[in-house]
Design an enzyme around this catalytic site. Structure first.
Site, mmCIF file in Angstrom:
data_model
loop_
_atom_site.group_PDB
_atom_site.id
_atom_site.type_symbol
_atom_site.label_atom_id
_atom_site.label_comp_id
_atom_site.label_asym_id
_atom_site.label_seq_id
_atom_site.Cartn_x
_atom_site.Cartn_y
_atom_site.Cartn_z
ATOM 1 N N HIS A 1 32.804 17.300 8.877
ATOM 2 C CA HIS A 1 32.022 17.510 7.647
ATOM 3 C C HIS A 1 32.775 16.898 6.463
ATOM 4 C CE1 HIS A 1 29.859 19.379 4.376
ATOM 5 N NE2 HIS A 1 28.902 19.654 5.239
ATOM 6 N N GLY B 1 24.559 19.533 -1.949
ATOM 7 C CA GLY B 1 24.679 20.438 -3.086
ATOM 8 C C GLY B 1 23.853 19.975 -4.266
ATOM 9 N N GLU C 1 24.692 12.820 6.637
ATOM 10 C CA GLU C 1 24.798 13.609 5.412
ATOM 11 C C GLU C 1 25.363 12.746 4.297
ATOM 12 O OE1 GLU C 1 24.892 18.168 5.954
ATOM 13 O OE2 GLU C 1 26.925 17.437 5.874
ATOM 14 N N ASN D 1 24.492 25.676 8.255
ATOM 15 C CA ASN D 1 25.933 25.610 8.014
ATOM 16 C C ASN D 1 26.231 26.582 6.874
ATOM 17 O OD1 ASN D 1 28.565 25.011 7.458
ATOM 18 N ND2 ASN D 1 28.204 22.895 6.812
ATOM 19 N N SER E 1 20.869 18.939 0.585
ATOM 20 C CA SER E 1 19.861 19.548 -0.300
ATOM 21 C C SER E 1 18.511 19.813 0.369
ATOM 22 C CB SER E 1 19.657 18.680 -1.550
ATOM 23 O OG SER E 1 20.854 18.575 -2.261
HETATM 24 P P1 13P Z 1 23.384 21.642 1.065
HETATM 25 O O1 13P Z 1 22.181 21.934 1.927
HETATM 26 O O2 13P Z 1 23.860 22.846 0.315
HETATM 27 O O3 13P Z 1 23.197 20.434 0.223
HETATM 28 O O4 13P Z 1 24.593 21.315 2.062
HETATM 29 C C1 13P Z 1 24.383 20.373 3.048
HETATM 30 C C2 13P Z 1 25.526 20.407 3.974
HETATM 31 O O5 13P Z 1 26.635 20.069 3.624
HETATM 32 C C3 13P Z 1 25.265 20.905 5.337
HETATM 33 O O6 13P Z 1 26.327 20.654 6.189
#
Ligand code: 13P
Length: 259
Positions: free
Chosen positions: A98, A179, A173, A9, A219
């Protein structure tokens, strides 16, 4: 064992078309020999046509779409992109719901529900994101929240055919793990993924619930990807920031080959 699905993504990145092409080409080169793994790249809409022409063993996805296929008597829809337009560009996957869209744009579970329905009706694969906030987790409400999100986001798809439903993928998620929040532990992710599978089997469709792919996002890096991917019930990963570095993303896809 089911093929693992590794989804990039890119969110609102990179800043230019030239960088997007470069990133895509580097990823393509680094994962040339990948087998038995479904690699999906989801760039911003505007880069899709340019990346499409270069597609190889990588599948293309978008990060959202609208809930109507065309202007209808329900209205015209300035600024929106329909599932049939995406299909026409060679997209096979659409990320929906999302948490960043819910947080910053005000997308609701009702809107997401309509999107999931139209995406599945177009025989595209929907990657529906669900997850709890830090506050909800700390209040011990994770399962309650996940169940409610599934019920609301999947309400209108109950009548679809088994073939259409088979195109549904869930991405677990946890919002607090996206993040800088750091990853969720594998055991916690697994527990919640098993719970999601159980809810789908019980409340929606037993067969789909048994076979549904549920992937983890939050992450993910080349350092931790294997720990998640080695679990039979975690069917892949949804990668944000690490998907913007070709070597790092390639290394994540290679972890799936070790299983
Ligand atoms: P990160 O891998 O940057 O934590 O983001 C995850 C995400 O939101 C994927 O859709």
């Amino acid at each position: 064992m089911m093929k693992k699905i590794i989804v990039a993504n890119w969110k609102m990145n990179p800043a230019t078309l030239q960088e997007a092409k470069q990133l895509f080409n580097s990823i393509k080169k680094s994962i040339k020999n990948i087998k038995n793994t479904e690699v999906v790249i989801c760039p911003p809409f505007v880069y899709l046509p340019n990346i499409k022409s270069q597609i190889s063993n990588i599948k293309l996805g978008s990060q959202d779409c609208f809930w109507e296929n065309s202007s209808t008597n329900r209205g015209a829809f300035t600024g929106e992109i329909s599932p049939s337009m995406l299909k026409n560009l060679g997209c096979q996957y659409v990320i929906l719901g999302h948490s960043e869209r819910k947080q910053h744009i005000g997308e609701t579970d009702e809107m997401i529900n309509k999107k999931v329905e139209v995406v599945l009706k177009n025989n595209l694969r929907a990657i529906l994101c669900v997850g709890e906030t830090k506050k909800e987790r700390e209040a011990g409400q994770t399962k309650k929240v996940l169940k409610k999100q599934l019920e609301k986001c999947l309400k209108k798809i109950i009548g679809l055919s088994n073939r259409q439903l088979a195109n549904l993928i869930i991405a677990y998620e946890p919002i607090w793990a996206i993040g800088p929040g750091g990853p969720c532990s594998v055991s916690e992710a697994l527990e919640n993924i098993l719970f999601l599978k159980k809810i789908i089997a019980r409340n929606f469709n037993q067969k789909i619930g048994k076979n549904i792919s549920i992937i983890y996002g939050g992450s993910i890096t080349s350092q931790n990807a294997f720990d998640f991917l080695k679990e039979k019930e975690i069917n892949g990963v949804l990668v944000g920031s690490a998907s913007l570095k070709a070597d790092e993303f390639a290394s994540i896809t290679k972890q799936a080959q070790k299983i």
